[in-house]
Motif scaffolding. Structure first.
Motif, PDB file in Angstrom:
ATOM      1  N   UNK A  48      53.245  -9.499  36.692  1.00 59.52           N
ATOM      2  CA  UNK A  48      54.018 -10.768  36.751  1.00 59.52           C
ATOM      3  C   UNK A  48      55.369 -10.265  36.851  1.00 59.52           C
ATOM      4  N   UNK A  49      55.930  -9.432  35.906  1.00 58.87           N
ATOM      5  CA  UNK A  49      57.316  -9.016  35.743  1.00 58.87           C
ATOM      6  C   UNK A  49      57.542  -8.337  37.050  1.00 58.87           C
ATOM      7  N   UNK A  50      56.890  -7.579  37.982  1.00 59.36           N
ATOM      8  CA  UNK A  50      56.969  -6.914  39.008  1.00 59.36           C
ATOM      9  C   UNK A  50      57.215  -8.193  40.145  1.00 59.36           C
ATOM     10  N   UNK A  51      56.282  -9.254  40.036  1.00 58.09           N
ATOM     11  CA  UNK A  51      56.263 -10.077  41.019  1.00 58.09           C
ATOM     12  C   UNK A  51      57.730 -11.014  40.969  1.00 58.09           C
ATOM     13  N   UNK A  52      58.315 -11.103  39.670  1.00 60.33           N
ATOM     14  CA  UNK A  52      59.545 -11.772  39.336  1.00 60.33           C
ATOM     15  C   UNK A  52      60.780 -10.971  40.215  1.00 60.33           C
ATOM     16  N   UNK A  53      60.628  -9.565  39.934  1.00 57.36           N
ATOM     17  CA  UNK A  53      61.625  -8.728  40.546  1.00 57.36           C
ATOM     18  C   UNK A  53      61.819  -8.763  42.015  1.00 57.36           C
ATOM     19  N   UNK A  54      60.490  -8.866  42.691  1.00 63.41           N
ATOM     20  CA  UNK A  54      60.226  -8.781  44.011  1.00 63.41           C
ATOM     21  C   UNK A  54      60.735 -10.138  44.729  1.00 63.41           C
ATOM     22  N   UNK A  55      60.624 -11.226  43.819  1.00 61.89           N
ATOM     23  CA  UNK A  55      61.061 -12.485  44.445  1.00 61.89           C
ATOM     24  C   UNK A  55      62.692 -12.509  44.418  1.00 61.89           C
ATOM     25  N   UNK A  56      63.305 -11.902  43.529  1.00 61.15           N
ATOM     26  CA  UNK A  56      64.849 -11.524  43.404  1.00 61.15           C
ATOM     27  C   UNK A  56      65.368 -10.951  44.487  1.00 61.15           C
TER      28      UNK A  56
END
Length: 394
Positions: A48-56
Motif C-alpha cells: 500500500x505504501x508503494x502504491x501511494x508513492x507510485x501515485x505521487x
C-alpha cells in the motif's frame, strides 16, 4: 468572539483527552502505558505504501471527483460483493475522508432539527455528538451487560416516535467488541421496516473477529433491508490505515447523491494519494488482517485472563474489534472512589496506566482498554492495575 450554540453542546472526546494526557506524561519522562488507542499498532502494509508513492510519481495528486475516483468505487463495490454478498452501483457508493466523515456527512443530509436518532449505549463517543451537530436529538438506549451489550427488538420498538429518523448499529462494537447474530439483526430490521426507520450500519471492525462467528451485515439479509440501510466502512482498521483517512458509505442513491453534493462543498474530495493507496489495498489478494487477528487473539486472551484475577473487575469476553470493556463498579467502591472517572484518573497518576472511562461511551460503570499494543505492555499494565486495586482495597 462568538461560538455557535451547536458547538457549545459538544462533549470533548474522552479517548483523545486520555491520549493527550498520557502523551504529556511521557514527554515529562514518565513510563506511561497507554491503553486508550483506537487504532492497530501495525504499520500500513508495504504494498500500500508503494502504491501511494507510485501515485505521487505518476502525478495523481490533483482533485478527484467529490465522491471518490471511479476505480476505487468499483473496488469497494467488488469488496461488498465478495465479502457481504451485496450488490451496489457506483451511484450508491461514496468515498469519504475516513469513516467518521462518512457518518458526519450522512447525519448532515438526513436530519432536520429535532429529528431523533436511536443510539444504543455503550456507544462510540462521536455518534451522539455528530447527531447533535446536525440538529438532531440522540436517543440513548441502554444495551445492558446482561444482554451482552446488545439492543433488544422490544427496546427498539418502544423507543420509536414520530420523530425517529434512524437507528445506529455498530457490530462488532466499539467499545464492547460484541456482535449481533443474524437472527438478532433480522429482528431489529423488522422493527425498522415496520416504522420506516433508516438503519445506519457501522461495520468498520468487520475484519477483526476472533471467534467462528461470521460478520453479518444487516443490509444483506433482504432486499427490503438493503434499501433501508446505509453501510459505513473504511480501511482504517482492516488495513492499518487510520492516518490515511479513507472511508466510504453505501446505500440508497438519493442519500449517497446528497452526501456527495455536501462533500463537494466541504472537503472537495478525499486525498487523491490516499485513494490510490486504498485502491491497491482492495486490489491486492493479500489479507493483512490474517496476521492482525492472530496477534490480537493472543493479546485478547492474555489480557482477559489477567483482568479476571483482579478483585472487583468483571468482564464479558468480546468477539471482535480490539477492546475489552470491563465493569469496575466493585473495584471502584472497594477502593474508596466516588466514580469510575476518579478511579481512572488516580490510576494514571499513581501507576501511569492510561485507560478510558466508560462515561464517554454512555456506560459509567465500565472502562475501555485497547489491546492494540504489545503483549509485554499489556502484561505490565495488568500488573499495575492489580497493584493499584490491591493497594487501595478497603
Amino acid at each position: 468572539m462568538h461560538i455557535s450554540n451547536r458547538v457549545k453542546t459538544l462533549t470533548p472526546s474522552t479517548t483523545l483527552a486520555i491520549t493527550a494526557k498520557a502523551k504529556q506524561l511521557k514527554l515529562e519522562g514518565y513510563d506511561v502505558i497507554g491503553l486508550g488507542a483506537g487504532e492497530p499498532d501495525f504499520n500500513t502494509p508495504e504494498y500500500i505504501l508503494h502504491a501511494a508513492k507510485n501515485a505521487m510519481d505518476q502525478g495523481l495528486t490533483k482533485y478527484t471527483p467529490a465522491g471518490g475516483v471511479a476505480d476505487l468505487k468499483q473496488a469497494i463495490i467488488q469488496k461488498f460483493s465478495n465479502d457481504n454478498q451485496l450488490e451496489y452501483k457506483p451511484t450508491e457508493v461514496i468515498v469519504t475522508t475516513g469513516a467518521k466523515h462518512a457518518l458526519y456527512t450522512l447525519f448532515q443530509v438526513i436530519l432536520n432539527d429535532g429529528d431523533e436518532v436511536i443510539v444504543p449505549s455503550p456507544y462510540w463517543v462521536s455518534y451522539p455528538e455528530q447527531v447533535k451537530l446536525a440538529g438532531g436529538q440522540p436517543v440513548i438506549l441502554e444495551a445492558t451487560e446482561e444482554n451482552n451489550f446488545k439492543l433488544t427488538p422490544s427496546q427498539l420498538e418502544t423507543s420509536i416516535t414520530e420523530k425517529t429518523k434512524a437507528l445506529i448499529i455498530n457490530s462488532p462494537s466499539n467499545p464492547t467488541g460484541m456482535m449481533y447474530s443474524e437472527d438478532e439483526l433480522r429482528q431489529l430490521g423488522e422493527v425498522c421496516l415496520k416504522h420506516d426507520v433508516l438503519i445506519i450500519s457501522d461495520e468498520i471492525y468487520e475484519k477483526l473477529i476472533y471467534t467462528d462467528d461470521a460478520h453479518i451485515s444487516i443490509a444483506q439479509l433482504s432486499n427490503e433491508l438493503k434499501a433501508q440501510t446505509v453501510v459505513i466502512n473504511g480501511l482504517s482498521k482492516s488495513h492499518a490505515m487510520t492516518g490515511w483517512r479513507i472511508g466510504y458509505a453505501a446505500g440508497p442513491e438519493m442519500i449517497i447523491n446528497a452526501m456527495t453534493n455536501l462533500a463537494s462543498h466541504s472537503t472537495s474530495n478525499p486525498t487523491s494519494i490516499a485513494q490510490y493507496a486504498a485502491l491497491a489495498a482492495y486490489q491486492e489478494e493479500k489479507d493483512p488482517t490474517i496476521e492482525m487477528r492472530k496477534v490480537f487473539t493472543d493479546r485478547l486472551n492474555t489480557l482477559y485472563d489477567l483482568l479476571e484475577e483482579i478483585p472487583g473487575i468483571t468482564c464479558l469476553k468480546p468477539k471482535g474489534a480490539f477492546y475489552l470493556f470491563p465493569n469496575v463498579t466493585e473495584a471502584v467502591k472497594n477502593n474508596g472512589f466516588k466514580t469510575v472517572d476518579d478511579w481512572v484518573a488516580a490510576l494514571l497518576e499513581e501507576e501511569k496506566v492510561a485507560i478510558v472511562p466508560g462515561s464517554g461511551f454512555g456506560a459509567p460503570n465500565n472502562i475501555r482498554l485497547s489491546y492494540a499494543t504489545s503483549k509485554e505492555q499489556l502484561i505490565e499494565a495488568a500488573a499495575r492495575i492489580k497493584r493499584f486495586v490491591e493497594k487501595h482495597q478497603a
